[in-house]
Scaffold this motif. Structure first.
Motif, short mmCIF file in Angstrom:
data_model
loop_
_atom_site.label_atom_id
_atom_site.label_comp_id
_atom_site.label_asym_id
_atom_site.label_seq_id
_atom_site.Cartn_x
_atom_site.Cartn_y
_atom_site.Cartn_z
N GLY A 1 0.83 -1.19 0.00
CA GLY A 1 0.00 0.00 0.00
C GLY A 1 0.87 1.25 0.00
O GLY A 1 2.07 1.19 -0.26
N PHE B 1 -5.52 7.09 -2.53
CA PHE B 1 -6.14 6.11 -3.42
C PHE B 1 -7.26 6.73 -4.26
O PHE B 1 -7.54 6.25 -5.36
CB PHE B 1 -6.58 4.89 -2.62
CG PHE B 1 -5.40 4.06 -2.18
CD1 PHE B 1 -4.76 3.23 -3.08
CD2 PHE B 1 -4.89 4.17 -0.89
CE1 PHE B 1 -3.64 2.50 -2.70
CE2 PHE B 1 -3.77 3.45 -0.50
CZ PHE B 1 -3.15 2.62 -1.41
N LEU C 1 -5.29 8.01 -7.14
CA LEU C 1 -4.95 6.94 -8.08
C LEU C 1 -6.16 6.57 -8.95
O LEU C 1 -6.01 6.28 -10.14
CB LEU C 1 -4.45 5.71 -7.32
CG LEU C 1 -3.02 5.79 -6.79
CD1 LEU C 1 -2.71 4.58 -5.93
CD2 LEU C 1 -2.01 5.91 -7.93
N VAL D 1 -5.88 -0.67 -8.54
CA VAL D 1 -5.28 -1.13 -7.29
C VAL D 1 -5.76 -2.55 -7.04
O VAL D 1 -6.94 -2.81 -6.83
CB VAL D 1 -5.68 -0.20 -6.12
CG1 VAL D 1 -5.08 -0.72 -4.81
CG2 VAL D 1 -5.22 1.23 -6.39
N ILE E 1 -7.23 -2.83 0.82
CA ILE E 1 -5.89 -2.26 0.66
C ILE E 1 -5.19 -2.27 2.02
O ILE E 1 -5.74 -1.75 2.99
CB ILE E 1 -5.97 -0.82 0.12
CG1 ILE E 1 -6.67 -0.81 -1.23
CG2 ILE E 1 -4.57 -0.22 0.01
CD1 ILE E 1 -7.02 0.59 -1.72
N ALA F 1 -9.89 -2.57 -2.30
CA ALA F 1 -9.12 -2.67 -3.54
C ALA F 1 -10.09 -2.77 -4.71
O ALA F 1 -11.27 -3.10 -4.53
CB ALA F 1 -8.22 -3.90 -3.49
N GLU G 1 0.25 -0.84 -12.78
CA GLU G 1 -0.71 -1.41 -11.85
C GLU G 1 -0.08 -1.42 -10.45
O GLU G 1 1.12 -1.61 -10.32
CB GLU G 1 -1.05 -2.86 -12.24
CG GLU G 1 -1.59 -3.03 -13.63
CD GLU G 1 -0.53 -2.94 -14.71
OE1 GLU G 1 -0.84 -2.46 -15.82
OE2 GLU G 1 0.63 -3.32 -14.44
N LEU G 2 -0.93 -1.23 -9.46
CA LEU G 2 -0.46 -1.29 -8.08
C LEU G 2 -0.99 -2.55 -7.44
O LEU G 2 -2.21 -2.72 -7.30
CB LEU G 2 -0.93 -0.05 -7.31
CG LEU G 2 -0.23 0.19 -5.97
CD1 LEU G 2 1.23 0.55 -6.19
CD2 LEU G 2 -0.94 1.29 -5.19
N CYS H 1 -1.14 -4.65 -4.10
CA CYS H 1 -0.96 -4.39 -2.67
C CYS H 1 -1.06 -5.69 -1.87
O CYS H 1 -2.12 -6.34 -1.86
CB CYS H 1 -2.02 -3.41 -2.19
SG CYS H 1 -1.90 -1.78 -2.94
#
Length: 289
Positions: A143, A154, A157, A164, A172, A184, A210-211, A213
């Motif tokens: 995170g 977020f 984002l 996410v 998250i 998420a 891309e994230l 977590c």
């Protein structure tokens, strides 16, 4: 004769070496992270700038020299031209590591936590978020750093179009803690799930990365209420001292470590190693499927 199989590679940042821990612990942690990547079947590539030269993968001697350095500049993307042009040493943040990894064909990157929107200072937004929106690299983290404004980070984002992905979680994580109360966009149960999402995004020509977590390992978790109490006090001390901008994060991390009796550091190391291992699995899935 069988065709050569691409080697899965995981990019690693170097700011945690110069600004995250003191020597020799920083050198030890850097080695532990690299070994976690190797143990999971991928090749680590710690990224830094040494004497004005971009280095994609450091030798142990280079890692230790960077760990001992007091002159290495903390480099976001805006700083790269400065350190390269003037022949300086620089450690790379999330944003700079993403940029350099993408230029060298590395699509997966492991870090601790990304930067974001600072608490009480919504105008102070990390370049990490912008880089995530424009550079096609999959970033594995725990995170955003817990000392940030997580809801605003977020939300930012989402506005930037960055997905996410919760890794084996629908929530998250909050860096030191496994839960933040924030959902998420999707839960990916396996590295293959992440790889399929990434491939679909690349096929569509969508910009950015891309994230992913991943929660800190349960045994190393710092309870959310304990972490939050320490963060609030660290923020108060930073504000009282007039510390903002790039100096705020290292100051607050140091204060949080003192306020938690070192528990935050133990959680930090555990999540770094965990993220490196997961990133290696994802890098392998990107090649295997």
């Amino acid at each position: 004769m069988c065709p050569a199989v691409a080697q899965p590679i995981v990019a690693l940042e170097s700011t945690l070496i110069t600004h995250g821990f003191a020597y020799p612990r920083n050198f030890q942690v850097a080695q532990e992270i690299e070994q976690a990547v190797r143990d999971a079947g991928a090749q680590p590539a710690t990224i830094a700038v040494l004497n004005g030269q971009v280095k994609i993968g450091l030798s142990d001697d280079e890692l230790e020299a960077l760990a001992k350095s007091r002159d290495a500049r903390k480099c976001s993307v805006r700083d790269l031209g400065i350190v390269i042009g003037l022949g300086l040493d620089g450690s790379t943040t999330v944003a700079a590591t993403m940029f350099l990894a993408a230029r060298h064909g590395i699509g997966v990157f492991a870090t601790g936590g990304i930067g974001g929107v600072h608490r009480g200072h919504p105008f102070d937004v990390s370049a990490d978020l912008i880089e995530l929106s424009r550079t096609p690299v999959t970033v594995v983290c725990a995170g955003a750093k817990a000392l940030l404004d997580l809801p605003l980070t977020f939300e930012h984002l989402e506005t930037l179009g960055v997905p996410v992905i919760g890794y084996q979680t629908d929530e998250i994580p909050a860096f030191y803690s496994r839960r933040s109360g924030l959902r998420a966009d999707i839960c990916a149960e396996t590295p293959q799930d992440v790889a399929r999402i990434v491939r679909a995004r690349r096929a569509l020509g969508l910009p950015g990365g891309e994230l992913v977590c991943a929660p800190v390992p349960r045994e190393a978790e710092l309870p959310r209420e304990v972490a939050e109490e320490a963060i609030i006090e660290a923020q108060r001390r930073a504000d009282a001292a007039g510390i903002h901008g790039p100096a705020a994060t290292p100051f607050m991390l140091d204060q949080i470590a003192k306020l938690t009796g070192g528990a935050s550091v133990r959680a930090n190391v555990a999540l770094l190693i965990n993220n490196a291992r997961i990133a290696a699995h994802i890098a392998r899935a990107m090649i295997d499927e």
